[in-house]
Design a protein around this motif. Structure first.
Motif, PDB file in Angstrom:
ATOM      1  N   ARG A 110      47.192 -49.771 -64.895  1.00  0.00           N
ATOM      2  CA  ARG A 110      47.270 -48.336 -64.609  1.00  0.00           C
ATOM      3  C   ARG A 110      47.095 -48.046 -63.113  1.00  0.00           C
ATOM      4  N   LEU A 111      46.164 -48.760 -62.474  1.00  0.00           N
ATOM      5  CA  LEU A 111      45.834 -48.437 -61.082  1.00  0.00           C
ATOM      6  C   LEU A 111      46.751 -49.121 -60.083  1.00  0.00           C
ATOM      7  N   GLY A 162      43.184 -51.316 -66.833  1.00  0.00           N
ATOM      8  CA  GLY A 162      42.868 -50.672 -65.555  1.00  0.00           C
ATOM      9  C   GLY A 162      43.746 -51.211 -64.441  1.00  0.00           C
ATOM     10  N   ALA A 200      43.462 -57.092 -58.833  1.00  0.00           N
ATOM     11  CA  ALA A 200      42.748 -55.955 -59.425  1.00  0.00           C
ATOM     12  C   ALA A 200      41.815 -56.433 -60.536  1.00  0.00           C
ATOM     13  N   TYR A 201      42.302 -57.366 -61.336  1.00  0.00           N
ATOM     14  CA  TYR A 201      41.500 -57.922 -62.431  1.00  0.00           C
ATOM     15  C   TYR A 201      40.309 -58.674 -61.862  1.00  0.00           C
ATOM     16  N   ASP A 202      40.571 -59.451 -60.821  1.00  0.00           N
ATOM     17  CA  ASP A 202      39.523 -60.226 -60.161  1.00  0.00           C
ATOM     18  C   ASP A 202      38.447 -59.306 -59.586  1.00  0.00           C
ATOM     19  N   LEU A 203      38.850 -58.106 -59.151  1.00  0.00           N
ATOM     20  CA  LEU A 203      37.899 -57.175 -58.542  1.00  0.00           C
ATOM     21  C   LEU A 203      37.164 -56.364 -59.601  1.00  0.00           C
ATOM     22  N   GLY A 204      37.272 -56.755 -60.863  1.00  0.00           N
ATOM     23  CA  GLY A 204      36.435 -56.159 -61.890  1.00  0.00           C
ATOM     24  C   GLY A 204      37.117 -55.180 -62.824  1.00  0.00           C
ATOM     25  N   GLU A 205      38.413 -54.873 -62.561  1.00  0.00           N
ATOM     26  CA  GLU A 205      39.103 -53.958 -63.464  1.00  0.00           C
ATOM     27  C   GLU A 205      39.440 -54.654 -64.791  1.00  0.00           C
ATOM     28  N   THR A 206      39.621 -53.852 -65.836  1.00  0.00           N
ATOM     29  CA  THR A 206      40.132 -54.417 -67.095  1.00  0.00           C
ATOM     30  C   THR A 206      41.637 -54.634 -66.942  1.00  0.00           C
ATOM     31  N   ARG A 207      42.255 -55.317 -67.912  1.00  0.00           N
ATOM     32  CA  ARG A 207      43.708 -55.523 -67.876  1.00  0.00           C
ATOM     33  C   ARG A 207      44.430 -54.181 -67.798  1.00  0.00           C
TER      34      ARG A 207
END
Lengths: 273, 290, 373
Positions: free
Chosen positions: A179-180, A176, A167-174
Motif C-alpha cells: 500500500r505504501l 503495508g 519496506a518489509y525490512d523496515l518493519g511494514e507488513t506485506r
C-alpha cells in the motif's frame, strides 16, 4: 549527408500523406456535423448546430449513453482489478503452468471478437440467463483484461523488487509495503489501464450488439441509426463529440503515463503524501 | 523438504493469479469448450441433438458458399495485412530513424489518435468518402472529370480492404517501430563502415533486425481482420459477407448452432495455424540473430 | 565491550535448496557482536542467499539461524532485529529523503517532533544534514547510499546487513565510502555484515571475512591471515595475486615438510605454511605473493635470507609500482618447463626501473611461501 536528407524529406512527405490518410475520415466528421444539408454529400449547404441540438434531446441516445458509461466504468474497474492480480503474479512469482495460465488469460487479445460474443451468447442462452448490460459487462471485462494486464505488467516490472523488500525490512507488513510503496508507484499504470479499458469498452460493438438484449449502447445505437439516412447528420454530430472526448481522454492518459516515467526516472517531483 | 521454498512461492503466485484465471475459465474457456462440443453435435429444429457427428465439419469443408466465404475472408485478411504492413513500415522507419527523439512520442500520439475514435463511425465515413454521392465522386463530378459517379469503389472487396487497412494502421506501425527502436545504431554504422551502401545496409542489417516487429504487426493485423463483422456489413452492404457474418447468420438467423460452432472453431483453427506459422518464422529470425 | 566474543549471529548447519539447486551446503558461522564481518565470494557462491536468510527474506531448508541468541526460523523479516542496505539502495522514489529515513518509524509511538529530530540526527550522522527535503531523484549515487544507511540505522538494529552496497559507485566514491563505513561502524558499534565480490573491499573493511565457494565457507579468518595463509589454492587464487611454482615433497613430519621448489631449491616449511590444493591440480605447488620477494639492483637493501638467479622477461610500469615477470634459473628442473613469476616493486626515489633482459638476483625468504598439497 545529402543522400540522407533527401531520403529524409522523401519519407517526410510520405509520412504527412499517411497522416492525411489516417485523418481524412475523421476530418469529415465536423464538416458534416455542422452542415445544414440532410444528405451526407458535397457540395455543402449552410452552417448549422441543429444536429447537436437534435442529439441532446434524443432520449434513446441518452439511454444508450447511460448504458455505455455504466458498462465502460464497470468493465474498466473490473478488468483493472483482475489485471492487478495477474500483473503482480506474473512479474513477481514463478508458479506451475505459468505460461499456459497467462496464455489463456491473454487469449481474447488474439481471438476475433465475434467468437467471444457467439460462444458467450450460446452459453448464456443455454443457461437461460437474461441478456442485459450485466452480460455486456462480463464480456467487456474479459476483452479489456489482457490490455489491462499488458499495461500493468509494464508498470509492475519496472519497479525495483527490493523497494518492497526494503519496506518489509523496515518493519511494514506485506500489505503495508504494497500500500505504501508499490501502489503509489504503479498508480500511473493503474490510471492508464482504467482509461484504456474504458475507451475499449465504450467503443466495442460486437459483444454489445449480441449480448445486450434490448438495451442500446452507444455503438449499437449508432449502428442501428446508420440505416436511416435522415439520422446520419445527427450521428456525425455525435461522432464529433466522441472524437473530442477520446482526444481529451487520451491526452489525460498520456499525461499520467509521462508522469509515471518522470516519477521513476526523476524529472518531475509530483509527490503523493 | 527440499522443495519447501519453491512451493511457498508457487502458492503465492497461484493465489494471486486465481481471480483472473477463474474469470477467464468461466467467461472464456467454458464458452469455447461449449461451442467446441456443439460443433460435433447434430442440429434439430430449434434444438441441438446430443449425438456425435462430423457432419458440420464436412459441410464447412464442402459447401461451396461456406468455402467461398472462408476463402474470401482469408484473401481479404491477407490483402489487408499486406497493404497495412507495407504502408506502415516506412512510417515506423521515419519515426524511429528520422524524427528527433523528443518528438517521437508526439508522432506516435498523432498516429494513435484516429484509432481511439469510434470504429463504427470511422468505417461508416469510408462509405461517405467512397459512396455514390460520396466525397470522391462528388469532387470528381464537380470538377468535370467524370460525368457519372464511379460505382466500382463501393460495395466490393477493394473498399473493404481499404477500410480495414485504415482501421488497423496503428496496430502495424507500433510493433515495427518498437523493433526498429531496439536496433543498436552502431550496427548500422558498422554496416556502412564495412563498405556497404546505405541501401545494402538497410537490406542486410536493418530489415532482418526489424523482422520480429514486422511479423508481430502481421499477426496483430491479420487476426482481428479475419474476424471483422462491421466492415462487410457497412462497406460491403451485406452483400459480400465474411466469416464473422456467416457465423452470426448460422448461430442466430438460421439457429443452426452446431454448424455455426463448427464455423467458429474452423475460424479459430485457421487463426491459430497462421499464428503458429508466423511465430515459427519469428523464432527462426530470433535464432538467426544470435 | 567486555562481552567481546559473544555471537550476535549464529548459523548452524544451514542448508538451502531452490528446487534441486543446492544454494547453501551446511553453513556453520558465528558472527561476533560489534564485528565488521564480510561474506566474500564470486557471483553465485551463495553469499547473497546467506545474507537474505539472515535478513529473513529467504527461508532455510534445514538448520538454524539465531540472532542475539534467539531462534529466527519463524520470525519474518519485518520482525527481525536486522536492517538491510540494498545493492540498488531501494530508495523510495515517491518520498523525500526525510520521508525515506522516517519510513520505519510509522508504527513508532513517539511524537512527530521527536521523530523529526531523530531523522535530522541520523541524517547528520551519515553526512546528509539539511537534505531532508530533497526528492529521491535529486541525489547522487553516494547520497542515495547514505539515505539507505540512515533509513536502516534509525531503527537501531542489532545487525546491519549490506548487500554489495558499494558496487554501483565509481572507484573514488567507493574508496571514500569504505572509509566512512568503517568509521560509522566503529562509532555506533553495531554488527555489520557485508556481502561483496570485491576482495580488496573485504580486506579493507572487515574484522573477519568468510570466503565462500559453491554454497560452502572455504575459509573464515581475519584479512591478514586470509591473505598470507590461504587455506587452499582456490582462496589463494581468489584473493590477490599469487605465483605458483611446481614442487616436490622430499620428507614430511608432524612439524612440517621439506620441499624442493622449481627455481628456488630446497626449503623447510612448517605446518602453518601448508594448505590444501584444488582437487583438479596436478601435483604439489608452492605459492607466494608478488610483493614478498625483492628484485636485486644497485643500492637495493633487503631482509630476505636467500637469493636466486633470474632474467627479466617483461616490465609493466604502473607509476607507483612496477611489475617484473622473471624467468627463474633452474625453474625447469622439476618438469622440464621454465616458469616465470611476477614480482612487484614499489618505485622509490633513487631506484630506476630495470630493463627487459637484465640478468639479476631475486631475494626471498621461506617464510613467505605456502605449500599447496
Amino acid at each position: 549527408m545529402s543522400q540522407r536528407s533527401f531520403e529524409g524529406s522523401g519519407l517526410r512527405i510520405y509520412a504527412i500523406l499517411y497522416l492525411l490518410f489516417l485523418y481524412a475520415p475523421i476530418a469529415l466528421l465536423p464538416v458534416f456535423a455542422f452542415n445544414s444539408g440532410t444528405i451526407i454529400a458535397f457540395p455543402l449547404q449552410g452552417f448549422t448546430t441543429d444536429w447537436f441540438a437534435q442529439m441532446s434531446t434524443n432520449s434513446t441516445l441518452r439511454r444508450a449513453l447511460g448504458n455505455s458509461l455504466t458498462i465502460a466504468v464497470s468493465a474498466s474497474i473490473l478488468a483493472t482489478c483482475l489485471g492487478i492480480f495477474a500483473a503482480r503474479a506474473t512479474t513477481r512469482f514463478e508458479f506451475p503452468f505459468k505460461g499456459g495460465i497467462m496464455g489463456l488469460i491473454m487469449v481474447p487479445m488474439v481471438l476475433p471478437e465475434i467468437i467471444v460474443a457467439m460462444s458467450l451468447l450460446v452459453v448464456l442462452l443455454g443457461a437461460g440467463l437474461q441478456l442485459s448490460i450485466l452480460t455486456v459487462i462480463a464480456g467487456h471485462t474479459l476483452i479489456c483484461m489482457p490490455y489491462a494486464i499488458a499495461i500493468l505488467s509494464t508498470a509492475f516490472s519496472s519497479l525495483d523488487k527490493s523497494l518492497e523488500e526494503a519496506a518489509y525490512d523496515l518493519g511494514e507488513t506485506r500489505w503495508g509495503a504494497f500500500r505504501l510503496v508499490t501502489l503509489p508507484l504503479v498508480m500511473p499504470g493503474i490510471i492508464s489501464s482504467l482509461l484504456i479499458s474504458f475507451t475499449i469498452s465504450l467503443d466495442e460493438f460486437i459483444i454489445a450488439f449480441f449480448l445486450a438484449g434490448n438495451e442500446p449502447t452507444l455503438p449499437t445505437y449508432i449502428f442501428s441509426q446508420l440505416r436511416f439516412p435522415k439520422q446520419i447528420p445527427m450521428i456525425m454530430a455525435l461522432g464529433t463529440v466522441l472524437v473530442v472526448l477520446s482526444i481529451v481522454l487520451l491526452a489525460i492518459g498520456e499525461y499520467f503515463r509521462r508522469r509515471g516515467i518522470a516519477r521513476i526516472s526523476g524529472k518531475d517531483s509530483g509527490g503523493f503524501q | 523438504m527440499a522443495r519447501h521454498g519453491l512451493d511457498a512461492e508457487a502458492k503465492k503466485g497461484l493465489t494471486l493469479i486465481a481471480p483472473p484465471l477463474l474469470y477467464a475459465l468461466a467467461v472464456l474457456a467454458a464458452p469455447l469448450l461449449t461451442i467446441l462440443t456443439y460443433s460435433f453435435l447434430k442440429d434439430g429444429y430449434l434444438e441441438v441433438i446430443a449425438e456425435f457427428t462430423w457432419g458440420n465439419y464436412a459441410q464447412v469443408l464442402t459447401d461451396p458458399i461456406v468455402r467461398t466465404i472462408m476463402l474470401r475472408s482469408l484473401i481479404v485478411a491477407a490483402m489487408v495485412t499486406l497493404v497495412t504492413v507495407l504502408l506502415a513500415f516506412p512510417i515506423a522507419y521515419y519515426v524511429s530513424f528520422m524524427v528527433r527523439p523528443e518528438r517521437k512520442s508526439m508522432w506516435l500520439f498523432l498516429i494513435t489518435i484516429p484509432f481511439w475514435t469510434s470504429y463504427l463511425i470511422r468505417v461508416f465515413l469510408w462509405k461517405v468518402i467512397l459512396g455514390y454521392n460520396g466525397v470522391i465522386n462528388s469532387t470528381l463530378t464537380g470538377l468535370g472529370i467524370i460525368d457519372e459517379p464511379l460505382t466500382f469503389i463501393l460495395y466490393n472487396v477493394n473498399s473493404i480492404v481499404l477500410t480495414l487497412a485504415h482501421a488497423y494502421a496503428p496496430f502495424a506501425i507500433l510493433p515495427i517501430f518498437v523493433a526498429l527502436e531496439k536496433i543498436d545504431r552502431s550496427l548500422l554504422e558498422a554496416g556502412r563502415d564495412l563498405g556497404e551502401s546505405r541501401a545494402m545496409t538497410f537490406w542486410r542489417v536493418t530489415l532482418p533486425l526489424a523482422m520480429p516487429g514486422v511479423i508481430a504487426a502481421t499477426l496483430i493485423v491479420f487476426i482481428p481482420t479475419i474476424g471483422d463483422y462491421v466492415t462487410p456489413e457497412l462497406i460491403g452492404g451485406g452483400k459480400i459477407p465474411m466469416i464473422a457474418n456467416l457465423i452470426q447468420v448460422q448461430m442466430l438467423a438460421l439457429d443452426n448452432r452446431p454448424l455455426g460452432s463448427a464455423l467458429a472453431v474452423t475460424a479459430m483453427l485457421t487463426v491459430a495455424l497462421v499464428s503458429v506459422v508466423f511465430l515459427f518464422l519469428n523464432r527462426r529470425f530470433l535464432r538467426m540473430r544470435q | 565491550m567486555s562481552d567481546d566474543h559473544r555471537p550476535m549471529i549464529e548459523c548452524q548447519a544451514v542448508q538451502k535448496y531452490y528446487g534441486d539447486y543446492h544454494a547453501l551446503r551446511g553453513i556453520d558461522l558465528a558472527i561476533r557482536e560489534g564485528e565488521f564481518f564480510s561474506l566474500l565470494g564470486p557471483s553465485g557462491c551463495g553469499k547473497t542467499t546467506l545474507l537474505r536468510t539472515i535478513a529473513g527474506f529467504e527461508g532455510i531448508s534445514s538448520g538454524a539461524v539465531l540472532i542475539d541468541g534467539k531462534h529466527m526460523e519463524d520470525v519474518p523479516a519485518n520482525k527481525r532485529p536486522t536492517n538491510m542496505v540494498f545493492q540498488s539502495y531501494a530508495i523510495f522514489p515517491h518520498l523525500t529523503v526525510a520521508q525515506n529515513v522516517a519510513f520505519g518509524l510509522r508504527r513508532d509511538p513517539r511524537g512527530k517532533a521527536e521523530k523529526t529530530a531523530l531523522v535530522e540526527d541520523v541524517l547528520k550522522m551519515v553526512g546528509l544534514s539539511g537534505y531532508g527535503g530533497r526528492a529521491a531523484h535529486e541525489l547522487s549515487g553516494g547520497q542515495r547510499q547514505r539515505v539507505a544507511l540512515a533509513r536502516a540505522l534509525i531503527l537501531k538494529p542489532k545487525v546491519l546487513l549490506l548487500d554489495e552496497p558499494l558496487s554501483a559507485l565509481d572507484r573514488k566514491m567507493r574508496e571514500q565510502m569504505q572509509v566512512e563505513l568503517i568509521k560509522l561502524q566503529r562509532q555506533i558499534g553495531i554488527t555489520f555484515v557485508l556481502v561483496t565480490h570485491d576482495q580488496e573491499e573485504a580486506l579493507v573493511m572487515s574484522d573477519r571475512i568468510a570466503v565462500m565457494f559453491e554454497g560452502e565457507i572455504a575459509q573464515l579468518d581475519g584479512p591478514e591471515a586470509l591473505y598470507a595463509r590461504p587455506a587452499n589454492r582456490r582462496v589463494a587464487d581468489f584473493i590477490g595475486v599469487m605465483n605458483f611454482l611446481p614442487a616436490r615433497i622430499l620428507a614430511e613430519t608432524d612439524e612440517g615438510a621439506r620441499v624442493e621448489v622449481a627455481g628456488l631449491g630446497e626449503v623447510e616449511l612448517p605446518r602453518a605454511q601448508i594448505s590444501r590444493a584444488n582437487p583438479e591440480d596436478e601435483g604439489v605447488m608452492v605459492g607466494f605473493r608478488p610483493e614478498t620477494m625483492t628484485l636485486m639492483g644497485p643500492g637495493q637493501i633487503h631482509y630476505q635470507t636467500r637469493e636466486t638467479g633470474a632474467t627479466i622477461d617483461e616490465v609493466v610500469y604502473y607509476g607507483d609500482m612496477t611489475y617484473y615477470d622473471l624467468r627463474l634459473d633452474g625453474s625447469a628442473r622439476l618438469d622440464g618447463r621454465p616458469r616465470t613469476v611476477r614480482i612487484s616493486m614499489r618505485n622509490v626515489f633513487g631506484r630506476d626501473v630495470q630493463d627487459v633482459g637484465t640478468r639479476t638476483q631475486l631475494a626471498w625468504s621461506p617464510g613467505s611461501l605456502v605449500l599447496f598439497r
